[in-house]
Design a protein around this motif. Structure first.
Motif, PDB file in Angstrom:
ATOM      1  N   PRO A  79       0.860  -1.360  -0.058  1.00 50.84           N
ATOM      2  CA  PRO A  79       0.063  -0.094   0.000  1.00 50.84           C
ATOM      3  C   PRO A  79       0.828   1.069   0.034  1.00 50.84           C
ATOM      4  CG  PRO A  79       0.177  -0.945   2.258  1.00 50.84           C
ATOM      5  CD  PRO A  79       0.878  -1.853   1.252  1.00 50.84           C
ATOM      6  N   LEU A  80       0.374   2.355  -0.258  1.00 52.61           N
ATOM      7  CA  LEU A  80       0.923   3.514  -0.146  1.00 52.61           C
ATOM      8  C   LEU A  80       0.887   3.844   1.075  1.00 52.61           C
ATOM      9  CD1 LEU A  80       0.302   6.806  -2.000  1.00 52.61           C
ATOM     10  CD2 LEU A  80       0.265   7.049   0.361  1.00 52.61           C
ATOM     11  N   THR A  81       2.202   4.356   1.656  1.00 53.01           N
ATOM     12  CA  THR A  81       2.657   4.657   3.006  1.00 53.01           C
ATOM     13  C   THR A  81       2.989   6.168   3.003  1.00 53.01           C
ATOM     14  OG1 THR A  81       3.307   2.539   3.337  1.00 53.01           O
ATOM     15  CG2 THR A  81       4.093   4.254   4.903  1.00 53.01           C
ATOM     16  N   VAL A  82       2.391   6.927   3.988  1.00 55.41           N
ATOM     17  CA  VAL A  82       2.871   8.320   4.191  1.00 55.41           C
ATOM     18  C   VAL A  82       3.871   8.269   5.538  1.00 55.41           C
ATOM     19  CG1 VAL A  82       2.040  10.442   4.548  1.00 55.41           C
ATOM     20  CG2 VAL A  82       0.457   8.855   3.312  1.00 55.41           C
ATOM     21  N   VAL A  83       5.074   8.748   5.242  1.00 53.66           N
ATOM     22  CA  VAL A  83       6.098   8.751   6.392  1.00 53.66           C
ATOM     23  C   VAL A  83       6.077  10.227   6.701  1.00 53.66           C
ATOM     24  CG1 VAL A  83       8.179   8.355   6.961  1.00 53.66           C
ATOM     25  CG2 VAL A  83       7.186   6.753   5.052  1.00 53.66           C
ATOM     26  N   PHE A  84       6.010  10.590   8.025  1.00 57.36           N
ATOM     27  CA  PHE A  84       6.125  11.686   8.706  1.00 57.36           C
ATOM     28  C   PHE A  84       7.176  12.036   9.417  1.00 57.36           C
ATOM     29  CE2 PHE A  84       1.595  11.202   7.997  1.00 57.36           C
ATOM     30  CZ  PHE A  84       1.084  12.668   7.552  1.00 57.36           C
ATOM     31  N   SER A  85       7.962  13.055   9.267  1.00 58.29           N
ATOM     32  CA  SER A  85       9.371  13.408   9.971  1.00 58.29           C
ATOM     33  C   SER A  85       9.071  14.530  10.473  1.00 58.29           C
ATOM     34  CB  SER A  85      10.587  13.530   8.847  1.00 58.29           C
ATOM     35  OG  SER A  85      10.625  12.253   8.051  1.00 58.29           O
ATOM     36  N   HIS A  86       9.445  14.368  11.957  1.00 56.70           N
ATOM     37  CA  HIS A  86       9.161  15.774  12.693  1.00 56.70           C
ATOM     38  C   HIS A  86      10.362  16.755  12.716  1.00 56.70           C
ATOM     39  CE1 HIS A  86      11.753  14.510  16.113  1.00 56.70           C
ATOM     40  NE2 HIS A  86      11.272  13.176  15.950  1.00 56.70           N
ATOM     41  N   GLY A  87      10.102  17.711  13.448  1.00 57.17           N
ATOM     42  CA  GLY A  87      11.127  18.830  13.601  1.00 57.17           C
ATOM     43  C   GLY A  87      12.066  18.513  14.805  1.00 57.17           C
ATOM     44  N   TYR A  88      13.059  19.833  14.913  1.00 57.98           N
ATOM     45  CA  TYR A  88      14.071  19.672  15.835  1.00 57.98           C
ATOM     46  C   TYR A  88      13.288  20.048  17.318  1.00 57.98           C
ATOM     47  CZ  TYR A  88      17.871  22.561  18.102  1.00 57.98           C
ATOM     48  OH  TYR A  88      18.870  22.874  19.091  1.00 57.98           O
ATOM     49  N   CYS A  89      13.706  19.321  18.280  1.00 55.20           N
ATOM     50  CA  CYS A  89      13.217  19.105  19.700  1.00 55.20           C
ATOM     51  C   CYS A  89      11.794  18.952  19.971  1.00 55.20           C
ATOM     52  CB  CYS A  89      13.527  20.558  20.327  1.00 55.20           C
ATOM     53  SG  CYS A  89      15.204  21.165  20.345  1.00 55.20           S
ATOM     54  N   LEU A  90      11.206  18.047  18.785  1.00 55.59           N
ATOM     55  CA  LEU A  90       9.813  17.709  18.931  1.00 55.59           C
ATOM     56  C   LEU A  90       9.836  16.359  18.965  1.00 55.59           C
ATOM     57  CD1 LEU A  90       8.373  20.071  16.071  1.00 55.59           C
ATOM     58  CD2 LEU A  90       8.053  20.554  18.710  1.00 55.59           C
ATOM     59  N   SER A  91       8.768  15.641  18.493  1.00 52.23           N
ATOM     60  CA  SER A  91       8.761  14.091  18.500  1.00 52.23           C
ATOM     61  C   SER A  91       7.685  13.702  17.424  1.00 52.23           C
ATOM     62  CB  SER A  91       8.473  13.696  19.800  1.00 52.23           C
ATOM     63  OG  SER A  91       7.021  13.492  20.457  1.00 52.23           O
ATOM     64  N   GLN A  92       7.384  12.490  17.193  1.00 49.55           N
ATOM     65  CA  GLN A  92       6.408  12.112  16.211  1.00 49.55           C
ATOM     66  C   GLN A  92       5.107  12.688  16.750  1.00 49.55           C
ATOM     67  OE1 GLN A  92       4.840   7.921  16.802  1.00 49.55           O
ATOM     68  NE2 GLN A  92       6.930   7.741  17.235  1.00 49.55           N
ATOM     69  N   ASP A  93       4.733  13.058  17.979  1.00 55.95           N
ATOM     70  CA  ASP A  93       3.551  13.362  18.601  1.00 55.95           C
ATOM     71  C   ASP A  93       3.157  14.761  18.002  1.00 55.95           C
ATOM     72  OD1 ASP A  93       3.114  10.971  19.753  1.00 55.95           O
ATOM     73  OD2 ASP A  93       4.012  11.754  21.698  1.00 55.95           O
ATOM     74  N   SER A  94       4.232  15.510  17.312  1.00 51.87           N
ATOM     75  CA  SER A  94       3.653  16.838  17.025  1.00 51.87           C
ATOM     76  C   SER A  94       2.743  16.934  15.710  1.00 51.87           C
ATOM     77  CB  SER A  94       5.186  17.573  16.751  1.00 51.87           C
ATOM     78  OG  SER A  94       5.678  16.941  15.451  1.00 51.87           O
ATOM     79  N   TRP A  95       2.696  15.623  14.956  1.00 53.99           N
ATOM     80  CA  TRP A  95       1.867  15.344  14.001  1.00 53.99           C
ATOM     81  C   TRP A  95       0.324  14.818  14.680  1.00 53.99           C
ATOM     82  CZ3 TRP A  95       3.430  17.477   9.717  1.00 53.99           C
ATOM     83  CH2 TRP A  95       4.672  17.296   9.409  1.00 53.99           C
ATOM     84  N   HIS A  96      -0.003  15.094  15.807  1.00 58.06           N
ATOM     85  CA  HIS A  96      -1.094  14.676  16.381  1.00 58.06           C
ATOM     86  C   HIS A  96      -2.548  14.876  15.483  1.00 58.06           C
ATOM     87  CE1 HIS A  96      -4.190  13.820  19.744  1.00 58.06           C
ATOM     88  NE2 HIS A  96      -4.716  14.853  19.063  1.00 58.06           N
ATOM     89  N   PHE A  97      -2.453  15.962  15.012  1.00 59.14           N
ATOM     90  CA  PHE A  97      -3.886  16.598  14.402  1.00 59.14           C
ATOM     91  C   PHE A  97      -3.806  15.604  12.914  1.00 59.14           C
ATOM     92  CE2 PHE A  97      -3.240  19.867  17.281  1.00 59.14           C
ATOM     93  CZ  PHE A  97      -4.302  19.891  18.040  1.00 59.14           C
ATOM     94  N   GLN A  98      -2.770  15.498  12.262  1.00 57.20           N
ATOM     95  CA  GLN A  98      -2.761  14.840  10.943  1.00 57.20           C
ATOM     96  C   GLN A  98      -2.741  13.333  11.173  1.00 57.20           C
ATOM     97  OE1 GLN A  98      -0.402  17.369  11.959  1.00 57.20           O
ATOM     98  NE2 GLN A  98      -2.026  18.715  11.099  1.00 57.20           N
ATOM     99  N   ARG A  99      -2.280  12.969  12.354  1.00 55.74           N
ATOM    100  CA  ARG A  99      -2.308  11.400  12.630  1.00 55.74           C
ATOM    101  C   ARG A  99      -3.792  11.301  12.607  1.00 55.74           C
ATOM    102  NH1 ARG A  99       1.575   8.447  16.414  1.00 55.74           N
ATOM    103  NH2 ARG A  99       1.156   6.331  15.984  1.00 55.74           N
ATOM    104  N   ALA A 100      -4.674  11.767  13.611  1.00 53.37           N
ATOM    105  CA  ALA A 100      -5.981  11.749  13.969  1.00 53.37           C
ATOM    106  C   ALA A 100      -6.886  11.690  12.569  1.00 53.37           C
ATOM    107  CB  ALA A 100      -6.698  12.810  15.117  1.00 53.37           C
ATOM    108  N   ALA A 101      -6.423  12.887  11.579  1.00 55.15           N
ATOM    109  CA  ALA A 101      -7.398  12.716  10.713  1.00 55.15           C
ATOM    110  C   ALA A 101      -7.268  12.052   9.539  1.00 55.15           C
ATOM    111  CB  ALA A 101      -6.946  14.345  10.030  1.00 55.15           C
ATOM    112  N   LEU A 102      -6.079  11.346   9.537  1.00 57.69           N
ATOM    113  CA  LEU A 102      -5.760  10.224   8.450  1.00 57.69           C
ATOM    114  C   LEU A 102      -5.884   8.792   8.874  1.00 57.69           C
ATOM    115  CD1 LEU A 102      -2.462  11.782   6.833  1.00 57.69           C
ATOM    116  CD2 LEU A 102      -4.957  11.749   6.034  1.00 57.69           C
TER     117      LEU A 102
END
Length: 406
Positions: free
Chosen positions: A116-139
């Motif tokens: 399947p198509l996979t969307v890979v999210f890379s976070h920013g400096y001094c953050l973590s994967q949880d910074s994508w909370h709203f995008q994770r919830a939406a998708l």
């Protein structure tokens, strides 16, 4: 910033570096974490000087307990970097997850069974994967997604040789290790915020064949392809010159005595919170729970990690690497009040990729995906739809449509 204030800040940091006046210096060096992680310690709201510290502490604890942000979890996995560092990631699969995503994406991806198509999210400096909370919830429930923690961030392992400088090329190789482990087959869409977008560029510079063969779309959110050494972070030139003189001593102390600096950071939590808000968000009307969530993410990054990563940004130059994404559906998202990666940096990326969709949010700051999640999510849904429609195209992609600015 007055000359006397400049002199006082420099003297305090120098005193700590020399081992004198540690209590006073630790507070200043702790505040310098904000300088390093957010840009510069200016513009703290006046109310922080007038509201009692105990009241503010209770408010932060209340927001921590009330806010659901950063609580989403997926299937855990661990990739191993070239130096043995464990890179933690989580995958959200479309199967078996409650259907809560956009109907258009369900139709596009719901029938896929293999690779399947996979969307890979890379976070920013001094953050973590949880910074994508709203995008994770939406998708969730619509498309396969992978969220990972950069080395020494979040749940990933601390980099071997702690205290040694980190370069962006190494982060690009880390991303390759995560892709090899979490999504070894099938088309990819890469999404990166700030340092995460730079990581994507470093991946493209070192593995152009991966981009050509598997990547079908990309999103660059509040990031830069180079030229960050000239950024003033919203400070006047004189103030920025002071910051540049102070940083080497602060970095040295962060690496040599992290426990001392952590103590100073805790002692200056109110100042730090003000800095985070100023350099993370453009609007004064940000949900306090979201602002506190961003503060928690930054607080969780150890001070020696802050020191090890920051110098890499001045050397980052990946304009040429952007050509690997030419002809793909690309979203470039910028905030008009972003002081860390100003709008001009996003415009430069879009200029290098004439077919990119440039979405500019005049009132947003650096954490645009948290401050304006609906607009960010809409842009990603459109990107994924375009990627799904064009992923079967064979061979190199050179043709590009007209650039659009929203």
């Amino acid at each position: 910033m007055s000359d006397s204030a400049n002199t006082g800040v420099e003297a305090a940091v120098q005193a700590v570096a020399q081992g004198a006046g540690w209590r006073r210096g630790a507070g200043v060096a702790g505040a310098a974490i904000g300088v390093v992680a957010a840009g510069a310690a200016v513009g703290v709201a006046v109310e922080r000087l007038t509201v009692g510290r105990g009241v503010r502490r209770k408010a932060r604890l209340a927001l921590d307990s009330a806010g659901p942000y950063g609580t989403l979890r997926g299937t855990p996995g661990r990739a191993v970097a070239e130096d043995g560092t464990e890179l933690y990631y989580e995958a959200d699969e479309p199967e078996g997850v409650s259907a809560a995503g956009p109907e258009s994406l369900k139709r596009l991806f719901g029938r896929r069974r293999s690779a399947p198509l996979t969307v890979v999210f890379s976070h920013g400096y001094c953050l973590s994967q949880d910074s994508w909370h709203f995008q994770r919830a939406a998708l969730r429930g619509t498309v396969r997604t992978v969220f990972w923690d950069q080395r020494s961030h979040g749940r990933s392992g601390r980099a071997h040789g702690n205290g040694a400088p980190i370069d962006i090329d190494l982060l690009g190789r880390d991303l390759k290790a995560v892709i090899d482990d979490a999504a070894p087959e099938g088309p990819l869409v890469l999404v990166g915020h700030s340092m995460g977008g730079m990581t994507m560029m470093a991946l493209a510079a070192q593995y152009p064949e991966l981009i050509a063969e598997r990547v079908v779309g990309a999103a660059f959110v509040g990031t830069s392809a180079g030229g960050l050494a000239q950024n003033t972070y919203g400070l006047p030139v004189a103030g920025m010159n002071v910051v540049r003189r102070v940083l080497p001593g602060a970095f040295k102390l962060m690496s040599a005595q992290p426990e001392l600096i952590e103590k100073g950071r805790r002692a200056t939590a109110d100042l730090f919170a003000g800095i985070v808000k100023r350099y993370s968000f453009g609007s004064k009307d940000v949900d306090p729970a979201v602002a506190r969530f961003a503060e928690r993410l930054l607080e969780a990054t150890p001070v020696d990690v802050v020191a090890a990563f920051y110098p890499a940004f001045a050397d980052h130059d990946k304009v040429a690497a952007l050509r690997a994404f030419d002809g793909l559906p690309v979203l470039v998202l910028s905030g008009g009040r972003d002081l860390l990666t100003p709008t001009a940096h996003s415009e430069a990326i879009a200029e290098a990729l004439p077919g990119a969709r440039l979405v500019h949010l005049p009132e947003a700051g650096h954490l645009v995906m948290m401050e304006n999640p609906d607009t960010t999510n809409e842009g990603l849904v459109e990107l994924l739809a375009a990627a799904a429609a064009g992923e079967a195209r064979p061979g190199p992609r050179h043709a590009a449509g007209a650039r659009r600015r929203c």
